[in-house]
Each structure stands twice: as C-alpha cells, then as structure tokens.
Design a protein around this motif. Sequence first.
Motif, mmCIF file in Angstrom:
data_model
loop_
_atom_site.group_PDB
_atom_site.id
_atom_site.type_symbol
_atom_site.label_atom_id
_atom_site.label_comp_id
_atom_site.label_asym_id
_atom_site.label_seq_id
_atom_site.Cartn_x
_atom_site.Cartn_y
_atom_site.Cartn_z
ATOM 1 N N LYS A 21 0.703 -1.312 -0.062
ATOM 2 C CA LYS A 21 0.075 0.033 0.153
ATOM 3 C C LYS A 21 0.899 1.268 -0.067
ATOM 4 N N GLU A 81 -1.582 -7.830 8.077
ATOM 5 C CA GLU A 81 -1.734 -7.887 6.651
ATOM 6 C C GLU A 81 -1.258 -6.965 5.370
ATOM 7 N N LEU A 87 1.364 -12.214 4.018
ATOM 8 C CA LEU A 87 0.262 -12.874 3.458
ATOM 9 C C LEU A 87 -0.363 -13.838 4.256
ATOM 10 N N LYS A 144 -7.923 -15.776 -0.148
ATOM 11 C CA LYS A 144 -7.466 -14.652 0.326
ATOM 12 C C LYS A 144 -5.780 -14.287 0.044
ATOM 13 N N ILE A 145 -5.206 -15.172 0.273
ATOM 14 C CA ILE A 145 -3.871 -15.056 -0.004
ATOM 15 C C ILE A 145 -3.313 -14.880 -1.491
ATOM 16 N N ASP A 187 -4.581 -11.269 -2.316
ATOM 17 C CA ASP A 187 -3.523 -10.384 -1.899
ATOM 18 C C ASP A 187 -2.416 -10.037 -2.870
ATOM 19 N N ASP A 243 -2.357 -9.764 -5.559
ATOM 20 C CA ASP A 243 -2.404 -8.563 -6.712
ATOM 21 C C ASP A 243 -1.925 -7.409 -6.221
ATOM 22 N N ALA A 244 -1.764 -7.034 -4.929
ATOM 23 C CA ALA A 244 -1.076 -5.873 -4.710
ATOM 24 C C ALA A 244 0.363 -6.096 -4.706
ATOM 25 N N TRP A 245 0.800 -7.260 -4.373
ATOM 26 C CA TRP A 245 2.406 -7.300 -4.409
ATOM 27 C C TRP A 245 2.881 -7.322 -5.890
#
Length: 206
Positions: free
Chosen positions: A12, A115, A119, A125-126, A129, A131-133
């Motif tokens: 983020k 979070e 991860l 969910k992982i 998640d 995607d952001a990485w």
Amino acid sequence: ADGWLPLFFAPKDNTFYRDALAEGFARPGARRGPDGFDVAAVVPVVINDDVEAAADAVRPMLALYAGGMGAREANFHLDVFSRMGYEAECAHIQDLYLAGDRRAAIAAVPTAMVEAVALVGPPAKIRADLDAWRESVVNTLVVSGPPSLRRTMADLVERHGHGEPIDVVGSVDVGHYLVDVLARRAVVAIVTRTPPDVIVLAIGRT
C-alpha cells in the motif's frame, strides 16, 4: 547495489518506494536502473482459514521489531510501521514491550498491520492479496513457513498467474539446502533447509 532486500514492505506504500527508487536511479552515475534492479521482499506467509489465527503467528515478530528493537528514540523498524499509518499503535506496542509485558505487546499488534506486510489467511485470500504485490516494485517474494507450504505456495502463484503451469525442472544441493527450481513465465524457486526451517523464494516477474 544489485537490489534491495526490504524486511517489512507494504504494497500500500508502493508509491513512496517507487518514487524513492526512481530518485536513486536518476542520480548522476547511478549504476542501476529499474530493469536491472531486483527488489526481494521478505514476506511471512501463514495459510489458515482463520485470519486472526494466521495473524497470531506473525504478531510476535512484529511486536519484537516494532517494540523491542533498538532504543526508544531510535527504532528504524518502528519508523517503517509508523510511516504505514500505525504510529500510535507502535508507540503503545513499544511502551508495553519495553515495560516487560511482551504478551500484551504482541496482543496489541493490529491484524491490519500484519496484513500490510504479510500474506495471511485462507488460500483464496492470499491469492487475491498477491495482486497488490504484483503491482508493486517487488519482483521477488522471499517467504517462510512449514514444509507443507512448499507446494501450496507454488500452486497459489501458478493459479494466480497467466503463464505456463509450474513444473519442477531440477533440484540442487547447496550445503544444507535443497533448491528446487520450477519453470514458468513467473519463475518460482523453493529453498528448503531441513529441519526445522523452510525458506521459499518466489520470483514474481521475468
């Protein structure tokens, strides 16, 4: 430098890090540019259908680094988490940790803070998640976990991507380590030391 090994990277905050790297690449005499620079982030991974239980496995480490490392006036790890927006929480964690109440310091680590840099949770969910990485400056994930994580993490990366399936193409003994090299458009290498530690390197983009 050939790359950077951030310990607590938060996708983020990617803009902050992208701008900082761009400034360095633009300096006169810079030896590297973005295409030849590897950002290999150390990322805890805990797979558990209960997100809170998964986060519990990471909280002790974050409490130690944010609350117990360095001096009260000079804890660079605390500064990293404060920059993420957890300044008040980190101050409280540090107060508890330095007072000797480590259990309360660990409990004070917010799940959102876990979070931000890890991860954790069920596989779906992982996978989401990731995607952001993938959108961040990070192109290598260095993740740790138990032996059961080896195949699961490789499967998550494979299913998340759009390249060829992952296939094990070779294993190499390196001292106490066994290196399994897996081939696809997003290369994945898993490094296992037995027992008790497992280190997994997932190279995100090629």
